[in-house]
Design an enzyme around this catalytic site. Sequence first.
Site, PDB file in Angstrom:
ATOM      1  N   HIS A 177     -91.479  -5.628 -51.560  1.00 21.58           N
ATOM      2  CA  HIS A 177     -92.141  -4.309 -51.422  1.00 21.58           C
ATOM      3  C   HIS A 177     -91.226  -3.372 -50.615  1.00 21.58           C
ATOM      4  O   HIS A 177     -90.085  -3.173 -50.995  1.00 21.58           O
ATOM      5  CB  HIS A 177     -93.522  -4.545 -50.775  1.00 21.58           C
TER       6      HIS A 177
ATOM      7  N   ASP B  48     -86.351   2.071 -54.073  1.00 23.59           N
ATOM      8  CA  ASP B  48     -85.569   1.452 -52.989  1.00 23.59           C
ATOM      9  C   ASP B  48     -84.095   1.292 -53.314  1.00 23.59           C
ATOM     10  O   ASP B  48     -83.318   0.890 -52.442  1.00 23.59           O
ATOM     11  CB  ASP B  48     -86.162   0.065 -52.676  1.00 23.59           C
TER      12      ASP B  48
ATOM     13  N   HIS C 160     -90.338  -3.061 -61.286  1.00 26.17           N
ATOM     14  CA  HIS C 160     -91.519  -2.472 -60.640  1.00 26.17           C
ATOM     15  C   HIS C 160     -92.768  -2.989 -61.340  1.00 26.17           C
ATOM     16  O   HIS C 160     -92.769  -3.228 -62.532  1.00 26.17           O
ATOM     17  CB  HIS C 160     -91.489  -0.933 -60.739  1.00 26.17           C
TER      18      HIS C 160
HETATM   19  C1  SDX Z   1     -91.841  -0.999 -54.014  1.00 24.31           C
HETATM   20  O1  SDX Z   1     -96.251  -1.181 -56.163  1.00 24.31           O
HETATM   21  C2  SDX Z   1     -95.622  -0.131 -55.751  1.00 24.31           C
HETATM   22  O2  SDX Z   1     -95.948   1.009 -56.057  1.00 24.31           O
HETATM   23  C3  SDX Z   1     -94.486  -0.431 -54.793  1.00 24.31           C
HETATM   24  C4  SDX Z   1     -93.607   0.744 -54.411  1.00 24.31           C
HETATM   25  C5  SDX Z   1     -94.371   1.756 -53.580  1.00 24.31           C
HETATM   26  O3  SDX Z   1     -93.961   2.935 -53.566  1.00 24.31           O
HETATM   27  O4  SDX Z   1     -95.316   1.340 -52.885  1.00 24.31           O
HETATM   28  O5  SDX Z   1     -93.104   1.380 -55.569  1.00 24.31           O
HETATM   29  C6  SDX Z   1     -92.418   0.292 -53.543  1.00 24.31           C
HETATM   30  O6  SDX Z   1     -92.244  -2.028 -53.549  1.00 24.31           O
HETATM   31  C7  SDX Z   1     -90.810  -0.999 -55.104  1.00 24.31           C
HETATM   32  C8  SDX Z   1     -90.361  -2.437 -55.523  1.00 24.31           C
HETATM   33  C9  SDX Z   1     -89.296  -2.883 -54.507  1.00 24.31           C
HETATM   34  N1  SDX Z   1     -88.982  -4.342 -54.741  1.00 24.31           N
HETATM   35  C10 SDX Z   1     -87.775  -4.693 -55.208  1.00 24.31           C
HETATM   36  O7  SDX Z   1     -86.912  -3.907 -55.592  1.00 24.31           O
HETATM   37  C11 SDX Z   1     -87.542  -6.198 -55.214  1.00 24.31           C
HETATM   38  C12 SDX Z   1     -86.877  -6.595 -56.546  1.00 24.31           C
HETATM   39  N2  SDX Z   1     -87.875  -6.424 -57.597  1.00 24.31           N
HETATM   40  C13 SDX Z   1     -88.635  -7.587 -57.999  1.00 24.31           C
HETATM   41  O8  SDX Z   1     -88.939  -8.453 -56.925  1.00 24.31           O
HETATM   42  C14 SDX Z   1     -89.792  -7.212 -58.917  1.00 24.31           C
HETATM   43  O9  SDX Z   1     -89.306  -6.375 -59.872  1.00 24.31           O
HETATM   44  C15 SDX Z   1     -91.050  -6.604 -58.355  1.00 24.31           C
HETATM   45  C16 SDX Z   1     -91.574  -7.383 -57.199  1.00 24.31           C
HETATM   46  C17 SDX Z   1     -90.818  -5.196 -57.947  1.00 24.31           C
HETATM   47  C18 SDX Z   1     -92.063  -6.652 -59.462  1.00 24.31           C
HETATM   48  O10 SDX Z   1     -92.331  -8.016 -59.675  1.00 24.31           O
HETATM   49  P1  SDX Z   1     -92.946  -8.478 -61.045  1.00 24.31           P
HETATM   50  O11 SDX Z   1     -94.162  -7.644 -61.340  1.00 24.31           O
HETATM   51  O12 SDX Z   1     -93.057  -9.958 -61.092  1.00 24.31           O
HETATM   52  O13 SDX Z   1     -91.837  -8.022 -62.052  1.00 24.31           O
HETATM   53  P2  SDX Z   1     -92.057  -8.033 -63.569  1.00 24.31           P
HETATM   54  O14 SDX Z   1     -93.408  -8.576 -63.939  1.00 24.31           O
HETATM   55  O15 SDX Z   1     -91.728  -6.672 -64.048  1.00 24.31           O
HETATM   56  O16 SDX Z   1     -90.974  -9.112 -64.041  1.00 24.31           O
HETATM   57  C19 SDX Z   1     -90.755  -9.253 -65.398  1.00 24.31           C
HETATM   58  C20 SDX Z   1     -89.565 -10.145 -65.526  1.00 24.31           C
HETATM   59  C21 SDX Z   1     -89.707 -11.500 -64.851  1.00 24.31           C
HETATM   60  O17 SDX Z   1     -88.853 -12.389 -65.560  1.00 24.31           O
HETATM   61  P3  SDX Z   1     -89.525 -13.314 -66.770  1.00 24.31           P
HETATM   62  O18 SDX Z   1     -90.588 -14.146 -66.092  1.00 24.31           O
HETATM   63  O19 SDX Z   1     -90.093 -12.343 -67.781  1.00 24.31           O
HETATM   64  O20 SDX Z   1     -88.372 -14.120 -67.301  1.00 24.31           O
HETATM   65  O21 SDX Z   1     -88.415  -9.532 -64.914  1.00 24.31           O
HETATM   66  C22 SDX Z   1     -87.912 -10.385 -63.899  1.00 24.31           C
HETATM   67  C23 SDX Z   1     -89.053 -11.305 -63.506  1.00 24.31           C
HETATM   68  O22 SDX Z   1     -88.535 -12.525 -62.996  1.00 24.31           O
HETATM   69  N3  SDX Z   1     -87.505  -9.527 -62.792  1.00 24.31           N
HETATM   70  C24 SDX Z   1     -86.288  -9.505 -62.270  1.00 24.31           C
HETATM   71  C25 SDX Z   1     -86.312  -8.503 -61.299  1.00 24.31           C
HETATM   72  N4  SDX Z   1     -87.537  -7.960 -61.254  1.00 24.31           N
HETATM   73  C26 SDX Z   1     -88.281  -8.606 -62.181  1.00 24.31           C
HETATM   74  N5  SDX Z   1     -85.180 -10.218 -62.533  1.00 24.31           N
HETATM   75  C27 SDX Z   1     -84.091  -9.913 -61.786  1.00 24.31           C
HETATM   76  N6  SDX Z   1     -84.014  -8.956 -60.827  1.00 24.31           N
HETATM   77  C28 SDX Z   1     -85.126  -8.231 -60.553  1.00 24.31           C
HETATM   78  N7  SDX Z   1     -85.086  -7.300 -59.623  1.00 24.31           N
END
Ligand code: SDX
Length: 392
Positions: free
Chosen positions: A229, A327, A270
């Site tokens: 997050h 971010d 996201h």
């Molecule tokens: C914020 O919710 C909000 O509004 C939050 C926010 C706000 O203003 O409050 O916008 C602020 O928290 C932004 C997010 C910051 N976090 C990061 O940048 C951390 C890196 N991102 C990931 O941890 C992830 O993308 C999340 C946590 C943001 C979202 O997690 P999800 O919902 O599990 O991601 P997804 O469902 O879109 O994933 C789909 C696929 C998965 O792989 P498969 O199971 O399909 O094989 O994409 C992969 C995930 O493993 N994936 C990534 C990835 N993010 C998702 N793979 C590699 N690198 C990444 N960054």
Amino acid sequence: DTGHFTYDPGFGSTAATKSAITYIDGDQGVLLYRGYPIEQLAEKSSFLEVAYLLLNGELPKQAEFASFEHQITHHTMMHESLKNFFQGFHHNAHPMAMLAASVASLSAFYHDDLDVDNPEDRKLAAIRLIAKMPTIAAAAYRYSIGWPMRYPRNNLEYVTRFLHMMFEVPSEPLQLNPVAAKALDLLFILHADHEQNASTSTVRLVGSTGANPYASIAAGITALWGPAHGGANEAVLKMLEEIGTPDKVETAVKRAKDKNDNFRLMGFGHRVYKNFDPRAKIIREMCHKVLGELGVNDPLLDVAMKLEEAALKDEYFVERKLYPNVDFYSGIIYKALGIPTEMFTVMFAIARTAGWIAHWIEQHETPGARIGRPRQVYTGSAPRDFVPADKR
Ligand code: SDX
């Protein structure tokens, strides 16, 4: 269930939370604060005006803003004994730990004259939190580097006052580049609210129990700290430093796709945006402008741009609709402003306090709102009888 978190907010259904504050269209990359597009607010408004908008639902008339700003300015001091509170922290305590603890302790100072059912008390708590967050944040930073804390100066506007509390030293006058305050004000606007993200949902859930606003916001701060997050902005800088140079980007992208490697591209992906995060677009443009105006040449910006280019044409990221989020670039600007990495999520918390407290108040003003109660799908054992220890 898709695993997404929904709870019955007391509207007699298990529908998602109802809110009038912020609207997001994840597929179109749209973000509106009280109906106003983030792009227009970023270009024309200020963080304090956006805070007023989030709290009150309308942009302030000049007299309304003047009164709001006057109230904020005259609530920026923290109680002197809260200054002593910092002396108890370990010298290298993380600023987010100090922020969460200090904000929670505000309950001890204001608890007895706060009735959460009184709209005036709720508004005063919002003023106090928005006003004091920069003071507490700067105090945490000053404590962590062994510098004396600085009192807020009422003759300065909100963001400039914060930068003075962060960087001014008794031994010499602070030379502040106005570009820095403008850039930070814009970042605060972009981080001010984002509907039912993890930390805001936390604030609403804690607030739904009747807990006081300081305890509720402290819970939001701890939820924001996670690297998935708000902690992502700090994690992005560490990731870019680990990659080091643009020629190492391809390897990083390969690692991010390898399920056996827990390396993630921080700042990518996201829960809601399956298109460009509109805030990331604005910050990306800001990066070049601010670093240019500050005369900062940060090689990590080249790494970030190369990483974005490589990821956006890689099918793993394209098919999963993983785009840079808010971010991804923000840390590069914070770094150019002289803000240390461990303070990045604190910046996010200062800005998001406006959204958090607006949601906390909205929930209190929602007729019929009851205590939040997350539901579950039970996957445990079927009913069974107790087995005495000698029979197990
Ligand atoms: C914020 O919710 C909000 O509004 C939050 C926010 C706000 O203003 O409050 O916008 C602020 O928290 C932004 C997010 C910051 N976090 C990061 O940048 C951390 C890196 N991102 C990931 O941890 C992830 O993308 C999340 C946590 C943001 C979202 O997690 P999800 O919902 O599990 O991601 P997804 O469902 O879109 O994933 C789909 C696929 C998965 O792989 P498969 O199971 O399909 O094989 O994409 C992969 C995930 O493993 N994936 C990534 C990835 N993010 C998702 N793979 C590699 N690198 C990444 N960054």
